[in-house]
Design a protein around this motif. Structure first.
Motif, PDB file in Angstrom:
ATOM      1  N   HIS A  18      -0.220   5.082  46.398  1.00 56.40           N
ATOM      2  CA  HIS A  18      -0.226   6.514  46.107  1.00 56.40           C
ATOM      3  C   HIS A  18      -0.586   7.295  47.361  1.00 56.40           C
ATOM      4  CE1 HIS A  18       0.196   6.129  41.703  1.00 56.40           C
ATOM      5  NE2 HIS A  18      -0.273   4.932  41.965  1.00 56.40           N
ATOM      6  N   ILE A  19       0.294   8.215  47.722  1.00 58.27           N
ATOM      7  CA  ILE A  19       0.118   9.039  48.916  1.00 58.27           C
ATOM      8  C   ILE A  19      -0.216  10.462  48.473  1.00 58.27           C
ATOM      9  CG2 ILE A  19       1.231   9.917  51.006  1.00 58.27           C
ATOM     10  CD1 ILE A  19       1.037   6.894  51.020  1.00 58.27           C
ATOM     11  N   SER A  20      -1.294  11.009  49.000  1.00 58.79           N
ATOM     12  CA  SER A  20      -1.654  12.394  48.705  1.00 58.79           C
ATOM     13  C   SER A  20      -0.978  13.327  49.710  1.00 58.79           C
ATOM     14  CB  SER A  20      -3.175  12.568  48.798  1.00 58.79           C
ATOM     15  OG  SER A  20      -3.585  12.417  50.149  1.00 58.79           O
ATOM     16  N   TRP A  21      -1.026  14.634  49.420  1.00 59.58           N
ATOM     17  CA  TRP A  21      -0.512  15.616  50.372  1.00 59.58           C
ATOM     18  C   TRP A  21      -1.271  15.512  51.690  1.00 59.58           C
ATOM     19  CZ3 TRP A  21       4.015  17.697  50.104  1.00 59.58           C
ATOM     20  CH2 TRP A  21       4.610  17.955  48.874  1.00 59.58           C
ATOM     21  N   ASP A  22      -2.576  15.337  51.615  1.00 58.15           N
ATOM     22  CA  ASP A  22      -3.370  15.203  52.844  1.00 58.15           C
ATOM     23  C   ASP A  22      -2.931  13.994  53.655  1.00 58.15           C
ATOM     24  OD1 ASP A  22      -4.888  17.447  52.291  1.00 58.15           O
ATOM     25  OD2 ASP A  22      -6.596  16.323  51.500  1.00 58.15           O
ATOM     26  N   GLN A  23      -2.689  12.882  52.963  1.00 52.93           N
ATOM     27  CA  GLN A  23      -2.289  11.660  53.665  1.00 52.93           C
ATOM     28  C   GLN A  23      -0.919  11.789  54.311  1.00 52.93           C
ATOM     29  OE1 GLN A  23      -4.397   8.852  53.933  1.00 52.93           O
ATOM     30  NE2 GLN A  23      -2.948   8.413  55.565  1.00 52.93           N
ATOM     31  N   ILE A  24       0.060  12.354  53.614  1.00 53.41           N
ATOM     32  CA  ILE A  24       1.397  12.506  54.208  1.00 53.41           C
ATOM     33  C   ILE A  24       1.317  13.458  55.395  1.00 53.41           C
ATOM     34  CG2 ILE A  24       2.288  14.366  52.723  1.00 53.41           C
ATOM     35  CD1 ILE A  24       4.385  11.393  53.847  1.00 53.41           C
ATOM     36  N   HIS A  25       0.455  14.456  55.314  1.00 50.80           N
ATOM     37  CA  HIS A  25       0.291  15.385  56.428  1.00 50.80           C
ATOM     38  C   HIS A  25      -0.322  14.666  57.627  1.00 50.80           C
ATOM     39  CE1 HIS A  25      -1.322  18.968  58.612  1.00 50.80           C
ATOM     40  NE2 HIS A  25      -0.085  19.344  58.364  1.00 50.80           N
ATOM     41  N   ARG A  26      -1.393  13.917  57.407  1.00 48.48           N
ATOM     42  CA  ARG A  26      -2.032  13.167  58.502  1.00 48.48           C
ATOM     43  C   ARG A  26      -1.072  12.152  59.121  1.00 48.48           C
ATOM     44  NH1 ARG A  26      -6.477  13.260  55.019  1.00 48.48           N
ATOM     45  NH2 ARG A  26      -5.937  11.211  54.220  1.00 48.48           N
ATOM     46  N   ASP A  27      -0.361  11.410  58.273  1.00 47.37           N
ATOM     47  CA  ASP A  27       0.552  10.379  58.775  1.00 47.37           C
ATOM     48  C   ASP A  27       1.755  10.991  59.495  1.00 47.37           C
ATOM     49  OD1 ASP A  27      -1.143   8.432  57.795  1.00 47.37           O
ATOM     50  OD2 ASP A  27       0.068   8.001  56.018  1.00 47.37           O
ATOM     51  N   SER A  28       2.233  12.138  59.020  1.00 47.61           N
ATOM     52  CA  SER A  28       3.341  12.822  59.697  1.00 47.61           C
ATOM     53  C   SER A  28       2.891  13.363  61.052  1.00 47.61           C
ATOM     54  CB  SER A  28       3.893  13.956  58.822  1.00 47.61           C
ATOM     55  OG  SER A  28       4.438  13.432  57.631  1.00 47.61           O
ATOM     56  N   ARG A  29       1.681  13.876  61.127  1.00 53.60           N
ATOM     57  CA  ARG A  29       1.144  14.334  62.419  1.00 53.60           C
ATOM     58  C   ARG A  29       0.980  13.156  63.375  1.00 53.60           C
ATOM     59  NH1 ARG A  29      -3.846  17.890  62.618  1.00 53.60           N
ATOM     60  NH2 ARG A  29      -2.918  18.525  64.587  1.00 53.60           N
ATOM     61  N   ALA A  30       0.543  12.023  62.858  1.00 54.83           N
ATOM     62  CA  ALA A  30       0.421  10.825  63.700  1.00 54.83           C
ATOM     63  C   ALA A  30       1.789  10.409  64.230  1.00 54.83           C
ATOM     64  CB  ALA A  30      -0.219   9.682  62.905  1.00 54.83           C
ATOM     65  N   LEU A  31       2.815  10.523  63.393  1.00 50.27           N
ATOM     66  CA  LEU A  31       4.174  10.209  63.844  1.00 50.27           C
ATOM     67  C   LEU A  31       4.604  11.194  64.928  1.00 50.27           C
ATOM     68  CD1 LEU A  31       6.692   8.468  63.558  1.00 50.27           C
ATOM     69  CD2 LEU A  31       7.399   9.912  61.626  1.00 50.27           C
ATOM     70  N   ALA A  32       4.281  12.464  64.759  1.00 51.58           N
ATOM     71  CA  ALA A  32       4.608  13.464  65.790  1.00 51.58           C
ATOM     72  C   ALA A  32       3.927  13.115  67.107  1.00 51.58           C
ATOM     73  CB  ALA A  32       4.197  14.856  65.326  1.00 51.58           C
ATOM     74  N   TRP A  33       2.678  12.744  67.050  1.00 53.27           N
ATOM     75  CA  TRP A  33       1.955  12.390  68.280  1.00 53.27           C
ATOM     76  C   TRP A  33       2.618  11.196  68.963  1.00 53.27           C
ATOM     77  CZ3 TRP A  33      -3.272  12.432  65.305  1.00 53.27           C
ATOM     78  CH2 TRP A  33      -3.629  13.755  65.043  1.00 53.27           C
ATOM     79  N   ARG A  34       3.074  10.237  68.160  1.00 50.72           N
ATOM     80  CA  ARG A  34       3.735   9.059  68.721  1.00 50.72           C
ATOM     81  C   ARG A  34       5.066   9.420  69.378  1.00 50.72           C
ATOM     82  NH1 ARG A  34       3.265   3.843  65.190  1.00 50.72           N
ATOM     83  NH2 ARG A  34       1.135   4.107  65.898  1.00 50.72           N
TER      84      ARG A  34
END
Length: 169
Positions: A12-28
């Motif tokens: 289960h992915i929360s809105w907060d988690q998808i936001h954090r993980d998407s930002r991590a992808l952007a940083w990468r």
């Protein structure tokens, strides 16, 4: 041994988690584009799941040109052959050079395979990846097992859930 339904082994992915993980992808992805300055010229979101991560990544990397490719490959929790419903502007994306193609998840890789034929020079990035689909993606953040069903926040509603023990008192 019992057979689990797809939703019974859920992540289960929360809105907060998808936001954090998407930002991590952007940083990468930051400054990894093909130009001298490493900038990306555009983002193409695979609808519908790739739209939220693509929006976050476009914001984080200051990419103003965003388009979509619409592909249907699921009917509820059943995966089928991908069908292209709409394509991005060919004048904008060309062969994909300098374009980030973003999706929430690569599962079997069939959807990305279709898009890769359209945009062979694009960089394919997903937030989550399952083993069968990993060869089709260039960059991802989190790997999950093939038999895990991911519940994204746009697929869920908030409701009470009983404890695993089954006791509410």
């Amino acid at each position: 041994m019992s057979t689990q339904l797809p939703h019974e082994k859920g992540f289960h992915i929360s809105w907060d988690q998808i936001h954090r993980d998407s930002r991590a992808l952007a940083w990468r992805l930051d400054r990894r584009g093909p130009g001298e300055d490493g900038a990306w010229k555009a983002v193409v979101a695979i609808t519908r799941g790739g739209m939220a991560p693509a929006m976050i990544i476009a914001r984080e990397l200051d990419i103003r040109t965003v388009d979509t490719v619409s592909i249907k490959s699921y009917d509820h929790q059943t995966q089928s052959e991908p069908v292209v419903l709409s394509k991005p502007d060919p004048d904008m994306v060309g062969d994909g050079t300098g374009v980030l193609v973003i999706d929430d998840l690569v599962d079997s890789g069939k959807t990305l395979e279709v898009v890769r034929r359209m945009l062979p020079q694009a960089h394919f990035a997903t937030v989550y990846a399952k083993p069968k689909g990993e060869p089709m993606v260039d960059t991802f953040i989190t790997g999950v097992s093939q038999d895990t069903w991911i519940f994204f926040p746009w697929d869920m509603a908030l409701q009470y859930v009983k404890p695993y023990s089954g006791k509410d008192d």
